[in-house]
Scaffold this motif. Structure first.
Motif, short mmCIF file in Angstrom:
data_model
loop_
_atom_site.label_atom_id
_atom_site.label_comp_id
_atom_site.label_asym_id
_atom_site.label_seq_id
_atom_site.Cartn_x
_atom_site.Cartn_y
_atom_site.Cartn_z
N MET A 1 33.66 43.91 39.80
CA MET A 1 34.23 45.09 38.81
C MET A 1 33.39 46.28 39.08
SD MET A 1 35.41 42.94 35.46
CE MET A 1 36.36 44.08 34.83
N LYS A 2 34.03 47.41 38.74
CA LYS A 2 33.32 48.79 38.70
C LYS A 2 33.05 48.75 37.25
CE LYS A 2 33.42 53.13 40.64
NZ LYS A 2 34.32 54.06 41.39
N ILE A 3 31.59 48.57 37.04
CA ILE A 3 30.97 48.85 35.79
C ILE A 3 30.26 49.96 35.64
CG2 ILE A 3 29.67 47.81 33.96
CD1 ILE A 3 30.70 45.02 35.33
N ASP A 4 30.45 50.99 34.78
CA ASP A 4 29.64 52.27 34.56
C ASP A 4 29.34 52.97 35.92
OD1 ASP A 4 29.17 51.92 31.92
OD2 ASP A 4 27.50 50.64 32.41
N ASP A 5 30.43 53.13 36.91
CA ASP A 5 30.50 53.88 38.19
C ASP A 5 30.02 53.05 39.16
OD1 ASP A 5 32.06 55.88 37.16
OD2 ASP A 5 30.31 57.05 36.58
N ASP A 6 29.65 51.77 38.99
CA ASP A 6 28.82 51.00 39.99
C ASP A 6 29.71 49.77 40.28
OD1 ASP A 6 26.74 52.49 40.67
OD2 ASP A 6 25.87 52.00 38.99
N TRP A 7 29.88 49.42 41.41
CA TRP A 7 30.51 47.74 41.58
C TRP A 7 29.53 46.65 41.28
CZ3 TRP A 7 35.56 47.09 42.39
CH2 TRP A 7 36.23 47.99 42.53
N GLU B 1 36.80 50.49 48.68
CA GLU B 1 36.62 49.86 49.46
C GLU B 1 35.37 50.28 50.28
OE1 GLU B 1 37.89 48.04 54.29
OE2 GLU B 1 39.54 49.22 52.84
N THR B 2 35.08 51.64 50.64
CA THR B 2 33.87 52.22 50.98
C THR B 2 32.63 52.07 50.18
OG1 THR B 2 35.16 53.77 52.22
CG2 THR B 2 32.73 54.25 51.80
N GLN B 3 33.06 52.14 48.84
CA GLN B 3 31.83 52.05 47.93
C GLN B 3 31.44 50.31 47.66
OE1 GLN B 3 33.47 53.46 44.08
NE2 GLN B 3 33.63 55.52 44.83
N ILE B 4 32.18 49.41 47.90
CA ILE B 4 32.01 48.07 47.90
C ILE B 4 31.13 47.76 49.19
CG2 ILE B 4 32.95 45.69 48.17
CD1 ILE B 4 35.23 46.79 46.32
N ARG B 5 31.58 48.23 50.27
CA ARG B 5 31.08 47.88 51.64
C ARG B 5 29.61 48.63 51.60
NH1 ARG B 5 33.97 46.17 56.03
NH2 ARG B 5 36.30 46.10 55.57
N ALA B 6 29.41 49.69 51.04
CA ALA B 6 28.14 50.22 50.94
C ALA B 6 27.13 49.44 50.04
CB ALA B 6 28.22 51.72 50.38
N ALA C 1 38.00 43.98 42.40
CA ALA C 1 38.37 43.62 43.44
C ALA C 1 38.03 42.14 43.71
CB ALA C 1 37.48 44.27 44.47
N GLU C 2 38.84 41.55 44.83
CA GLU C 2 38.48 40.15 45.10
C GLU C 2 38.27 40.21 46.71
OE1 GLU C 2 41.86 37.79 43.99
OE2 GLU C 2 42.01 38.53 42.09
N MET C 3 37.07 39.31 46.74
CA MET C 3 36.63 39.28 48.01
C MET C 3 36.10 37.89 48.74
SD MET C 3 33.29 41.02 49.82
CE MET C 3 33.40 42.63 49.24
N VAL C 4 36.90 37.38 49.70
CA VAL C 4 36.08 36.20 50.52
C VAL C 4 35.43 36.64 51.57
CG1 VAL C 4 37.12 34.18 51.64
CG2 VAL C 4 38.42 35.02 49.93
N LEU C 5 34.20 36.17 51.55
CA LEU C 5 33.17 36.70 52.48
C LEU C 5 32.53 35.43 53.14
CD1 LEU C 5 31.21 39.08 53.54
CD2 LEU C 5 29.80 38.49 51.41
N MET C 6 32.69 35.36 54.39
CA MET C 6 31.93 34.47 55.15
C MET C 6 30.44 35.03 55.57
SD MET C 6 34.59 32.54 55.17
CE MET C 6 33.92 31.01 56.21
N VAL C 7 29.45 33.93 55.75
CA VAL C 7 28.14 34.51 55.83
C VAL C 7 27.49 33.43 56.49
CG1 VAL C 7 25.98 34.95 54.58
CG2 VAL C 7 27.92 35.89 53.75
N ALA C 8 26.70 33.81 57.69
CA ALA C 8 25.81 32.86 58.41
C ALA C 8 24.32 33.16 58.02
CB ALA C 8 26.17 33.06 59.81
#
Length: 154
Positions: free
Chosen positions: A127-133, A20-25, A93-100
């Motif tokens: 997906m985490k591919i080669d250590d990167d999301w 989660e922290t990696q995705i948020r970053a 990971a699956e994410m639903v993101l709201m954006v304004a």
């Protein structure tokens, strides 16, 4: 098109190594890139296999972003995570993101009432591919209302 602007989150988890922290970053970096109108970050976060149900591939998505940057001299984003579900092995990971998205700083949800902003909902598969999301699939639509943004989980 706001798909790639959807790639914006704030905050972080407690474990610096957690998925989660990696995705948020990654999303934070993407938000900064969108507001700076820089395509380079999007080339790294969109997987080579990127697609959406409308048939838009990675190259087309980047071209759509290029067009957004051309049309909008200033881009400001406000994002909310509606949901984030990380797979059992911390590699999907699956994410639903709201954006304004607006042409001037948004500040908070209450400020949207007085601004002309586009509201979007993004459903993302990462997906985490080669250590990167990376984003491998995305669908988006206009948010139905400001209330849909307010009801977000984050």
């Amino acid at each position: 098109m706001a798909l790639l602007f959807a790639l914006t989150l704030t905050g972080c988890g407690s474990d610096p190594d957690s998925a989660e922290t990696q995705i948020r970053a990654m999303i934070d970096r993407t938000e900064e890139a969108a507001e700076a109108r820089e395509l380079g970050t999007f080339r790294t976060i969109l997987a080579d296999e990127f697609n959406n149900r409308s048939g838009i591939d990675r190259k087309q998505a980047i071209n759509l972003l290029r067009l957004q940057f051309f049309r909008n001299k200033r881009i400001h984003l406000l994002t909310r995570i509606k949901s984030l579900k990380i797979g059992e092995n911390d590699d999907v990971a699956e994410m639903v993101l709201m954006v304004a998205m607006a042409g001037q700083p948004i500040g908070n949800l209450d400020a949207l009432v007085n601004l002309r902003a586009d509201l979007h909902r993004f459903d993302l598969l990462l997906m985490k591919i080669d250590d990167d999301w990376q984003i491998v699939e995305a669908t988006w639509r206009r948010a139905s209302s400001l209330e849909e943004m307010r009801s977000s989980g984050d």
